[in-house]
Scaffold this active site. Structure first.
Site, PDB file in Angstrom:
ATOM      1  N   CYS A 150       0.831  -1.218   0.000  1.00 56.75           N
ATOM      2  CA  CYS A 150       0.000   0.000   0.000  1.00 56.75           C
ATOM      3  C   CYS A 150       0.868   1.272   0.000  1.00 56.75           C
ATOM      4  O   CYS A 150       0.592   2.214  -0.759  1.00 56.75           O
ATOM      5  CB  CYS A 150      -0.968  -0.012   1.170  1.00 56.75           C
TER       6      CYS A 150
HETATM    7  N1  LIG Z   1      -3.930  -4.293   5.684  1.00 56.04           N
HETATM    8  C1  LIG Z   1      -3.499  -3.614   4.641  1.00 56.04           C
HETATM    9  O1  LIG Z   1      -3.726  -2.392   4.539  1.00 56.04           O
HETATM   10  C2  LIG Z   1      -2.738  -4.292   3.539  1.00 56.04           C
HETATM   11  C3  LIG Z   1      -2.456  -3.568   2.377  1.00 56.04           C
HETATM   12  C4  LIG Z   1      -1.747  -4.176   1.335  1.00 56.04           C
HETATM   13  C5  LIG Z   1      -1.327  -5.495   1.478  1.00 56.04           C
HETATM   14  N2  LIG Z   1      -1.599  -6.183   2.618  1.00 56.04           N
HETATM   15  C6  LIG Z   1      -1.140  -7.572   2.705  1.00 56.04           C
HETATM   16  O2  LIG Z   1      -2.275  -8.410   2.532  1.00 56.04           O
HETATM   17  C7  LIG Z   1      -2.115  -9.612   3.297  1.00 56.04           C
HETATM   18  C8  LIG Z   1      -3.288  -9.739   4.255  1.00 56.04           C
HETATM   19  O3  LIG Z   1      -3.305  -8.591   5.095  1.00 56.04           O
HETATM   20  P1  LIG Z   1      -4.501  -8.314   6.113  1.00 56.04           P
HETATM   21  O4  LIG Z   1      -4.361  -6.904   6.548  1.00 56.04           O
HETATM   22  O5  LIG Z   1      -5.797  -8.794   5.565  1.00 56.04           O
HETATM   23  O6  LIG Z   1      -4.033  -9.271   7.324  1.00 56.04           O
HETATM   24  P2  LIG Z   1      -4.929  -9.874   8.502  1.00 56.04           P
HETATM   25  O7  LIG Z   1      -6.094  -8.987   8.753  1.00 56.04           O
HETATM   26  O8  LIG Z   1      -4.001 -10.167   9.608  1.00 56.04           O
HETATM   27  O9  LIG Z   1      -5.459 -11.240   7.852  1.00 56.04           O
HETATM   28  C9  LIG Z   1      -4.617 -12.258   7.393  1.00 56.04           C
HETATM   29  C10 LIG Z   1      -5.309 -13.590   7.627  1.00 56.04           C
HETATM   30  O10 LIG Z   1      -4.420 -14.636   7.224  1.00 56.04           O
HETATM   31  C11 LIG Z   1      -4.527 -15.724   8.156  1.00 56.04           C
HETATM   32  N3  LIG Z   1      -3.156 -16.053   8.589  1.00 56.04           N
HETATM   33  C12 LIG Z   1      -2.368 -15.341   9.390  1.00 56.04           C
HETATM   34  N4  LIG Z   1      -1.170 -15.955   9.534  1.00 56.04           N
HETATM   35  C13 LIG Z   1      -1.212 -17.054   8.776  1.00 56.04           C
HETATM   36  C14 LIG Z   1      -0.310 -18.087   8.503  1.00 56.04           C
HETATM   37  N5  LIG Z   1       0.926 -18.104   9.035  1.00 56.04           N
HETATM   38  N6  LIG Z   1      -0.678 -19.092   7.677  1.00 56.04           N
HETATM   39  C15 LIG Z   1      -1.903 -19.075   7.121  1.00 56.04           C
HETATM   40  N7  LIG Z   1      -2.830 -18.116   7.368  1.00 56.04           N
HETATM   41  C16 LIG Z   1      -2.477 -17.117   8.179  1.00 56.04           C
HETATM   42  C17 LIG Z   1      -5.331 -15.271   9.340  1.00 56.04           C
HETATM   43  O11 LIG Z   1      -6.576 -15.943   9.335  1.00 56.04           O
HETATM   44  P3  LIG Z   1      -6.871 -17.207  10.276  1.00 56.04           P
HETATM   45  O12 LIG Z   1      -6.246 -16.919  11.617  1.00 56.04           O
HETATM   46  O13 LIG Z   1      -8.354 -17.248  10.279  1.00 56.04           O
HETATM   47  O14 LIG Z   1      -6.240 -18.378   9.588  1.00 56.04           O
HETATM   48  C18 LIG Z   1      -5.584 -13.798   9.098  1.00 56.04           C
HETATM   49  O15 LIG Z   1      -6.915 -13.435   9.363  1.00 56.04           O
HETATM   50  C19 LIG Z   1      -0.756  -9.490   4.005  1.00 56.04           C
HETATM   51  O16 LIG Z   1       0.241 -10.121   3.244  1.00 56.04           O
HETATM   52  C20 LIG Z   1      -0.524  -7.972   4.029  1.00 56.04           C
HETATM   53  O17 LIG Z   1       0.829  -7.626   4.095  1.00 56.04           O
HETATM   54  C21 LIG Z   1      -2.313  -5.614   3.647  1.00 56.04           C
END
Ligand SMILES: NC(=O)c1ccc[n+]([C@@H]2O[C@H](COP(=O)([O-])OP(=O)(O)OC[C@H]3O[C@@H](n4cnc5c(N)ncnc54)[C@H](OP(=O)(O)O)[C@@H]3O)[C@@H](O)[C@H]2O)c1
Length: 335
Positions: A150
């Site tokens: 982002c």
């Molecule tokens: N947040 C942002 O603004 C943003 C922007 C751009 C890119 N991203 C990227 O997008 C991805 C998701 O971000 P997010 O903000 O949605 O994160 P999040 O809210 O923490 O969600 C990620 C989900 O992945 C699952 N997870 C976590 N660790 C894991 C593991 N080791 N193995 C398998 N599943 C796992 C978890 O679900 P369960 O516990 O239910 O399995 C968690 O709910 C990341 O790579 C992040 O860097 C985020």
């Protein structure tokens, strides 16, 4: 209809993605994954989806997911993502990966900034970077797209054209970014705990934020120009949004009007970039796939401003924009 699976469906990017895909006329969401036991209903995890999607989150292996889906949106953290993406690709499905695993040019840089060894090293450096405004042709023909970070989206969208058009010098570029707390994901952490971050602004990961090499490498990939940006992120007490203020030395004597005209011309076919006259605010892009940008000249320096919603243009909106290009749908469909 494209059958779509979402990995890591309990997270913040996933819920934003589901909301966008529910209004996509060519998509059926067929699988949502989690590591949690008990197969919770999506409405139990994301109450805002009650009555809108009747699916359970399941702890599914790739073989089970590919039986239900043609395309996978991988909303997992880095490393967890690359650990499964290769298997999906071998099954012939298309993948849009939200993590940093496939964004960089080389595994050495990946290991330096993310630690550990890359789970799928041979693909690194050969994956389309999902910023359609700069890499549309590569995205259209790809089975795998690396959705951008982002902060890099907000910085590179302004910097890449200014550098490519020879309007700013590549050295001494400073990117000062402010972000809302959802950028850190849904998993609780001390720094994003409400009493820690509410009514407070702080810089973090100064000089070592992982988006630094991504900004430099993507600028080099697009413009063929080496940069070493000084990137400093700040956490601000709001849910979402990114404002980047970028300082650079001008390379020409072009005034503000001319710089704005060059940017408008560069982005004339980019439906989600708005080059504006006013100073953009995160509220202007809240919940939308727009990037709003403008420039000023202050004491002989170019000062550029760029706003996005980190969960939409910074993540799930960009992912759907990429999906549309990968499947030949209008780029703006459902966005
Ligand atoms: N947040 C942002 O603004 C943003 C922007 C751009 C890119 N991203 C990227 O997008 C991805 C998701 O971000 P997010 O903000 O949605 O994160 P999040 O809210 O923490 O969600 C990620 C989900 O992945 C699952 N997870 C976590 N660790 C894991 C593991 N080791 N193995 C398998 N599943 C796992 C978890 O679900 P369960 O516990 O239910 O399995 C968690 O709910 C990341 O790579 C992040 O860097 C985020």
């Amino acid at each position: 209809m494209v059958r779509v699976a979402i990995l890591g469906a309990a997270g913040y990017t996933a819920v934003e993605l589901i909301k966008i895909l529910l209004r996509h006329p060519e998509v059926e969401i067929t699988a949502l994954t989690t590591r949690q036991e008990g197969e919770p209903h999506v409405a139990a995890i994301h109450p805002q989806l009650a009555g809108r999607l009747d699916l359970h989150l399941e702890n599914l292996l790739p073989a089970a997911v590919v039986a239900k889906a043609d395309c996978v949106f991988c909303c997992l953290p880095h490393a967890a993502s690359a650990a499964v993406v290769a298997e999906y690709l071998e099954h012939g499905v298309k993948v849009i990966d939200f993590s940093a695993d496939y964004r960089l040019d080389d595994v050495a840089t990946y290991s330096d900034w993310y630690g550990g060894t890359h789970p799928d090293p041979q693909r690194v450096g050969n994956v389309a970077y999902g910023l359609p405004e700069l890499f549309r042709e590569q995205i259209v023909n790809s089975q795998l797209v690396a959705n951008p970070g982002c902060f890099p989206t907000s910085a590179v969208l302004v910097l890449a054209p200014l550098l490519k058009l020879g309007l700013i010098e590549p050295d001494e570029i400073i990117v000062d970014s402010k972000t809302g707390v959802s950028r850190a994901g849904r998993t609780p952490k001390l720094t994003t705990h409400y009493p820690e971050c509410n009514e407070s602004i702080s810089a973090y990961n100064v000089g070592r934020h992982r988006h630094t090499p991504e900004i430099d490498q993507i600028i080099r990939r697009f413009a063929g120009i080496e940069t070493q940006v000084i990137f400093t992120p700040h956490l601000v007490p709001m849910d979402r949004g990114i404002l980047s203020t970028i300082y650079a030395r001008p390379k020409t004597d072009a005034g503000e009007e001319q710089l704005l005209e060059k940017l408008r011309d560069f982005y004339r076919d980019a439906p989600f970039v708005r080059v504006v006259d006013h100073l953009p605010a995160t509220k202007d892009t809240y919940g939308s796939n727009f990037c709003d940008m403008t420039v000023r000249i202050v004491r002989g320096r170019v000062v550029a401003f760029s706003c996005i919603d980190n969960l939409v243009k910074g993540a799930s909106g960009a992912a759907v924009q990429n999906f549309n290009l990968m499947y030949g749908f209008p780029e703006t469909m459902s966005l």
